[in-house]
Write an enzyme that holds these catalytic residues in place. Structure first.
Site, PDB file in Angstrom:
ATOM      1  N   ASP A  19       0.867  -1.178   0.000  1.00  0.00           N
ATOM      2  CA  ASP A  19       0.000   0.000   0.000  1.00  0.00           C
ATOM      3  C   ASP A  19       0.904   1.228   0.000  1.00  0.00           C
ATOM      4  O   ASP A  19       1.547   1.530   1.002  1.00  0.00           O
ATOM      5  CB  ASP A  19      -0.903  -0.017   1.230  1.00  0.00           C
ATOM      6  N   TYR A  51      -6.306  18.694  -6.870  1.00  0.00           N
ATOM      7  CA  TYR A  51      -5.814  17.618  -7.731  1.00  0.00           C
ATOM      8  C   TYR A  51      -4.916  18.171  -8.834  1.00  0.00           C
ATOM      9  O   TYR A  51      -3.821  17.649  -9.083  1.00  0.00           O
ATOM     10  CB  TYR A  51      -6.987  16.850  -8.329  1.00  0.00           C
ATOM     11  N   ASN A  89       2.935   4.956 -11.566  1.00  0.00           N
ATOM     12  CA  ASN A  89       1.568   5.000 -12.089  1.00  0.00           C
ATOM     13  C   ASN A  89       0.519   5.234 -11.012  1.00  0.00           C
ATOM     14  O   ASN A  89      -0.555   5.753 -11.300  1.00  0.00           O
ATOM     15  CB  ASN A  89       1.281   3.687 -12.834  1.00  0.00           C
TER      16      ASN A  89
END
Length: 258
Positions: free
Chosen positions: A65, A158, A92
């Site tokens: 994780d 974001y 990624n």
């Protein structure tokens, strides 16, 4: 069953168990790289490894994780047990929370900053000796949201993380070039991945879906969403393009030119 081969070329792909990561891993494997896939879900990792292994690729999996603070160091230790060279690192893994400025929370900002900016930087640092040893390359997966805003979808926090990732790509390309390491990024448009289907398309009514499809045709000069393979093809190019560094490659059907 084809025989496994060991090429001596290794690609590390985070989020490699589905979607863009899986497609990119497949493209790199077809170009001759053995794989080290990193993802949270052990079951998906095993499925991905079996799928990719059918082509004769050696696939190692690292369940991790990346939101955990010690994840980059643990992943690097695992990679170090397998190889002392990394030819390609694909950063990624990322996450997105869209909210207005008034509704954006500190926790959301911290989560995005950590996964979208800090993790690629920290994992690149941890794997730097192996990247230098291979004269390899780093490929950061960014987004069109660093450059283009969409009416009705508020993205300040974001978009900030994606802009930071792009700037980091340029800075690392400048810093690491003299050590033989290339650093590039891909900025995809909207791509029809399992995550896109689950989180965005699935909740739509038939009318909303029709409006969505019409909007895609209007917004994209090439008239369609991207596919995971579109991004994988670009990643394979950047992995092998020996005189390309510091590039933010827009793979977006022309979205950001309108």
């Amino acid at each position: 069953m084809p025989e496994h081969r060991t090429t001596g070329r290794f690609a590390v792909v985070t989020g490699g168990s589905e979607g863009l990561g899986l497609a990119i891993a497949g493209a790199l494997a077809r170009d001759g790289a053995d794989l080290i896939l990193v993802a949270r879900n052990r079951g998906k990792l095993e499925t991905a490894a079996k799928e990719l292994g059918r082509h004769g690729t050696v696939v190692h999996t690292v369940p991790a994780d990346l939101s955990a603070p010690d994840a980059p160091a643990r992943i690097a230790a695992h990679v170090g047990n397998l190889t002392d060279r990394v030819d390609t690192l694909v950063n990624n893994v990322g996450t997105a929370h869209f909210a207005s400025l008034a509704d954006t929370t500190v926790d959301e900002m911290n989560t995005m900053w950590h996964l979208n900016v800090q993790v690629p930087l920290l994992l690149s640092r941890q794997l730097l000796p192996a990247l230098v040893n291979a004269r390899g390359s780093i490929i950061n997966i960014s987004s069109y949201w660093a450059r283009k805003m969409v009416a009705g979808r508020h993205s300040a926090a974001y978009s900030a993380t994606r802009g930071a990732l792009n700037s980091m790509t340029l800075a690392l390309a400048s810093e690491l070039g003299p050590q033989g390491v290339r650093v590039n990024a891909i900025a995809p448009g909207a791509v029809r991945t399992p995550q896109y289907e689950r989180s965005y398309l699935a909740p739509m009514t038939a009318e909303e879906r029709t409006a969505h499809d019409e909007q895609i045709e209007h917004s994209y000069p090439l008239g369609r969403l991207g596919t995971a393979q579109d991004i994988a093809t670009a990643a394979a190019y950047l992995a092998s393009a020996q005189w390309t560094t510091g590039t933010i490659l827009a793979v977006d059907g022309g979205l950001t030119i309108r």
